[in-house]
Design a protein around this motif. Sequence first.
Motif, PDB file in Angstrom:
ATOM      1  N   PRO A 120       1.037  -0.685   0.186  1.00 57.66           N
ATOM      2  CA  PRO A 120      -0.250   0.481   0.363  1.00 57.66           C
ATOM      3  C   PRO A 120       1.476   1.424   0.092  1.00 57.66           C
ATOM      4  N   GLU A 121       1.919   1.656   1.001  1.00 57.81           N
ATOM      5  CA  GLU A 121       3.113   2.756   0.934  1.00 57.81           C
ATOM      6  C   GLU A 121       3.196   2.909  -0.833  1.00 57.81           C
ATOM      7  N   LEU A 122       3.821   1.368  -1.116  1.00 55.52           N
ATOM      8  CA  LEU A 122       4.649   1.966  -2.253  1.00 55.52           C
ATOM      9  C   LEU A 122       3.671   2.366  -3.151  1.00 55.52           C
ATOM     10  N   LEU A 123       2.236   1.685  -3.365  1.00 54.21           N
ATOM     11  CA  LEU A 123       1.232   2.666  -4.680  1.00 54.21           C
ATOM     12  C   LEU A 123       0.480   3.888  -4.165  1.00 54.21           C
ATOM     13  N   ARG A 124       1.249   4.535  -2.942  1.00 54.26           N
ATOM     14  CA  ARG A 124       1.421   4.969  -3.527  1.00 54.26           C
ATOM     15  C   ARG A 124       2.372   6.345  -3.029  1.00 54.26           C
ATOM     16  N   SER A 125       3.252   5.704  -3.377  1.00 57.23           N
ATOM     17  CA  SER A 125       4.291   6.237  -3.985  1.00 57.23           C
ATOM     18  C   SER A 125       4.245   7.244  -5.008  1.00 57.23           C
ATOM     19  N   GLU A 126       6.224   8.157  -5.070  1.00 59.95           N
ATOM     20  CA  GLU A 126       6.085   8.879  -6.220  1.00 59.95           C
ATOM     21  C   GLU A 126       6.485   8.346  -7.599  1.00 59.95           C
ATOM     22  N   THR A 127       7.317   6.778  -6.896  1.00 61.44           N
ATOM     23  CA  THR A 127       7.375   5.501  -8.000  1.00 61.44           C
ATOM     24  C   THR A 127       6.235   5.150  -8.706  1.00 61.44           C
ATOM     25  N   ALA A 128       5.065   5.396  -7.618  1.00 67.70           N
ATOM     26  CA  ALA A 128       3.993   4.594  -8.873  1.00 67.70           C
ATOM     27  C   ALA A 128       3.514   5.704  -9.656  1.00 67.70           C
ATOM     28  N   VAL A 129       3.262   6.821  -9.254  1.00 68.04           N
ATOM     29  CA  VAL A 129       2.966   8.238 -10.004  1.00 68.04           C
ATOM     30  C   VAL A 129       3.974   8.422 -11.375  1.00 68.04           C
ATOM     31  N   ARG A 130       4.864   7.718 -11.137  1.00 65.31           N
ATOM     32  CA  ARG A 130       5.987   8.614 -12.261  1.00 65.31           C
ATOM     33  C   ARG A 130       5.782   7.072 -13.243  1.00 65.31           C
ATOM     34  N   VAL A 131       5.954   5.950 -12.902  1.00 66.17           N
ATOM     35  CA  VAL A 131       5.628   4.497 -13.595  1.00 66.17           C
ATOM     36  C   VAL A 131       4.256   4.819 -14.387  1.00 66.17           C
ATOM     37  N   LEU A 132       3.342   5.551 -13.128  1.00 69.19           N
ATOM     38  CA  LEU A 132       1.899   4.977 -14.109  1.00 69.19           C
ATOM     39  C   LEU A 132       1.225   6.560 -15.095  1.00 69.19           C
ATOM     40  N   GLU A 133       2.764   7.920 -15.142  1.00 71.98           N
ATOM     41  CA  GLU A 133       2.860   8.461 -16.443  1.00 71.98           C
ATOM     42  C   GLU A 133       3.250   8.348 -16.798  1.00 71.98           C
ATOM     43  N   ALA A 134       4.145   7.520 -17.472  1.00 65.67           N
ATOM     44  CA  ALA A 134       4.967   6.825 -17.955  1.00 65.67           C
ATOM     45  C   ALA A 134       4.886   5.429 -19.278  1.00 65.67           C
ATOM     46  N   ALA A 135       3.497   4.885 -19.121  1.00 67.05           N
ATOM     47  CA  ALA A 135       2.284   4.588 -19.378  1.00 67.05           C
ATOM     48  C   ALA A 135       2.191   5.430 -20.275  1.00 67.05           C
ATOM     49  N   CYS A 136       1.321   6.366 -19.323  1.00 67.05           N
ATOM     50  CA  CYS A 136       0.115   7.256 -20.040  1.00 67.05           C
ATOM     51  C   CYS A 136       0.976   7.909 -21.202  1.00 67.05           C
ATOM     52  N   ARG A 137       1.994   8.709 -21.165  1.00 64.81           N
ATOM     53  CA  ARG A 137       3.060   9.056 -22.390  1.00 64.81           C
ATOM     54  C   ARG A 137       3.547   8.598 -23.205  1.00 64.81           C
ATOM     55  N   ALA A 138       3.389   6.718 -23.018  1.00 65.53           N
ATOM     56  CA  ALA A 138       3.458   5.589 -24.431  1.00 65.53           C
ATOM     57  C   ALA A 138       3.513   6.017 -25.578  1.00 65.53           C
ATOM     58  N   ALA A 159      -6.820   5.355  -6.256  1.00 63.67           N
ATOM     59  CA  ALA A 159      -8.079   4.809  -6.417  1.00 63.67           C
ATOM     60  C   ALA A 159      -7.592   3.003  -6.643  1.00 63.67           C
ATOM     61  N   LEU A 160      -6.001   3.364  -7.239  1.00 61.19           N
ATOM     62  CA  LEU A 160      -5.634   1.723  -7.649  1.00 61.19           C
ATOM     63  C   LEU A 160      -5.168   1.432  -5.856  1.00 61.19           C
ATOM     64  N   ASP A 161      -4.598   2.265  -5.153  1.00 63.06           N
ATOM     65  CA  ASP A 161      -4.516   1.259  -3.959  1.00 63.06           C
ATOM     66  C   ASP A 161      -5.773   0.585  -2.941  1.00 63.06           C
ATOM     67  N   GLY A 162      -6.687   0.612  -3.006  1.00 66.94           N
ATOM     68  CA  GLY A 162      -7.703   0.899  -2.955  1.00 66.94           C
ATOM     69  C   GLY A 162      -8.837  -1.161  -3.299  1.00 66.94           C
ATOM     70  N   ALA A 163      -8.423  -0.535  -4.701  1.00 61.33           N
ATOM     71  CA  ALA A 163      -8.651  -1.751  -5.724  1.00 61.33           C
ATOM     72  C   ALA A 163      -7.945  -3.381  -5.276  1.00 61.33           C
ATOM     73  N   LEU A 164      -7.060  -2.652  -5.148  1.00 54.80           N
ATOM     74  CA  LEU A 164      -5.390  -3.571  -4.779  1.00 54.80           C
ATOM     75  C   LEU A 164      -5.212  -4.159  -3.413  1.00 54.80           C
ATOM     76  N   ARG A 165      -6.176  -3.634  -2.645  1.00 55.82           N
ATOM     77  CA  ARG A 165      -5.793  -4.538  -0.757  1.00 55.82           C
ATOM     78  C   ARG A 165      -6.227  -5.395  -1.152  1.00 55.82           C
TER      79      ARG A 165
END
Length: 586
Positions: A120-138, A159-165
């Motif tokens: 849960p901490e990793l899903l709310r981290s800056e790493t998760a935001v950067r990875v998601l941004e890279a996928a959106c910009r692909a 939202a993904l943090d809650g869905a993947l709990r």
Amino acid sequence: MRIGLLTEGGYPYASGETHAWCDRLVRGLTGHDFEVYELSGGSGAYAPGRDAARPRSGRRGARRGRAAVGRRERQRFAGHFADLAAAFCGPPGEAGHEADRFAAGLYGLADLARGTGALPELLRSETAVRVLEAACRAPGALPAARAAQVTDLLAVTEALDGALRPLSLDWYGDGAGGPYGDGRGALPGDAEGQGLGGVDLCHVTCGGPAALAGLLAKRFCGTPLLVTEYGVRLREHHLARATAALSSPVHALLAAFEGALATETYRTADLITPGNTRIRRWQERCGAPRDRLRTVYPGMDAGPFARVPDAAADDSKTLVWVGTVEPDKDLIGLLHAFAQVRAAEPDATLRIIGAPGAGPEAPAYLAHCRALAAQLFPDEAADAITVGENPVSFETIGDPGVARPTDAYEAGAVLVLSSVVGGFPRTLVEAMFCGRATVSTDVGAVCEVIGGTGLVVPPRNPRALADACTALLGDPERRARLGAAARARALELFTVEQNIAAFRGIYLELMSRAPVRHAERDVDGAPRPFARPAESRLPGSWAATGPSSAPKDRGHTPSWARPPAVPHDAGARVPAGAARTRGGDA
């Protein structure tokens, strides 16, 4: 057989149709031991009247104490989350490629969660935001995803943090501390404290996060998975977000994730049981294999309605509408249709029986319907429209003459449904149990339910609705024939008994295909299926847990023949057919 029943807040803590169906299943399938795993945002409360259940709630957050997140864990998380994000927001590829990549990312995150409590901490981290941004910009990503801003990415990761709990819950049989992750140990009777790994079958009562728990049990423990849907969970998610204050990128990304999760659920399940053909079509569009789909209609209690006498072939001219008063039921169209019926049948009356819905617009809609009735019949209008004085009456269950739901159907010659949207028409089935002829609009599962035992017209067509009602009001013998056929069809297809019988057969069928699990093994690792006597699974003083030979002294019960001691706070062994519950936060 031990069944892990996976629910999403609908049982045993909340009321509603899912609660009623699960309760009937648990109590009707005696001989099976149900363990209820409930996902919700809170711990819930004990459900009054469920004296056979012993609910216990899991704690919030991760399945173990939060571990320190090192560089290696962050790298593993970034790789798995990148696969997940690229699958649901990246460019389309070969058939099945996105589904395989989504599964690889999903189960990779699950493996990470099994090794650390920091997901849960990793899903709310800056790493998760950067990875998601890279996928959106692909290149080739979803057009809406390419427009995502930082605030949109933060909303999606939350939202993904809650869905993947469910990935972080200690339900899958590998951890110390028992299935609750709090050191309380296993429930009495758990196979070596394995949680979902110790059950014989996982039965998911809806899609979404609850199905995710079943996917992990199948992945990690080999537990067979049965998915039942009496509503399209994916459609419900889409409709719920339609009124939410979310941006287009957030809408698109969450819809894509939920669609990918539904696809993985359907292609992994051993069997899928939709509640009607409409739900089946949604599942097929999401990739459900046709050879694993089997329609099982919802079960309804026919007892009170079946005692209503058949409609007499007389000159009754009463139309009855029963339901919740809200705009989707199109009572405005029904009133305009009834005005045309009155022109052909001057003695016809219409009884609208139902209370306003829960929506904020429902009371105003009911007031508008009353005003329209007064306008359409000005010579007979009154401030209070009552039965016997005007052709249209507005009533609720509990009023004089309609003390029970059965009274509403017994009072009418023809039941009318005028909805413009719908799912499974429970009101229509109740009228069929009562042996009443029906006129319905073609929405939801109406045609599938009614078969050839009633008249079906297009929605939003008052002329067609009026013509069908007039035809039945003018032909008493036809009404009687249709009513008798409707009762026979409903009793054959839509009773509680047929629903329970169907799942009893499905459980046995799935277990007959499953390999031997939880068996004792010899020194070489080969399974010994009959090493543990069947009596050891039963509660009571006869449940031997040691040597299989009986004691010579019948006046003394040795220690090995006594039931195992259970800690005071661990709960008692639940008899077969009862339910035990565990909760977790989705």
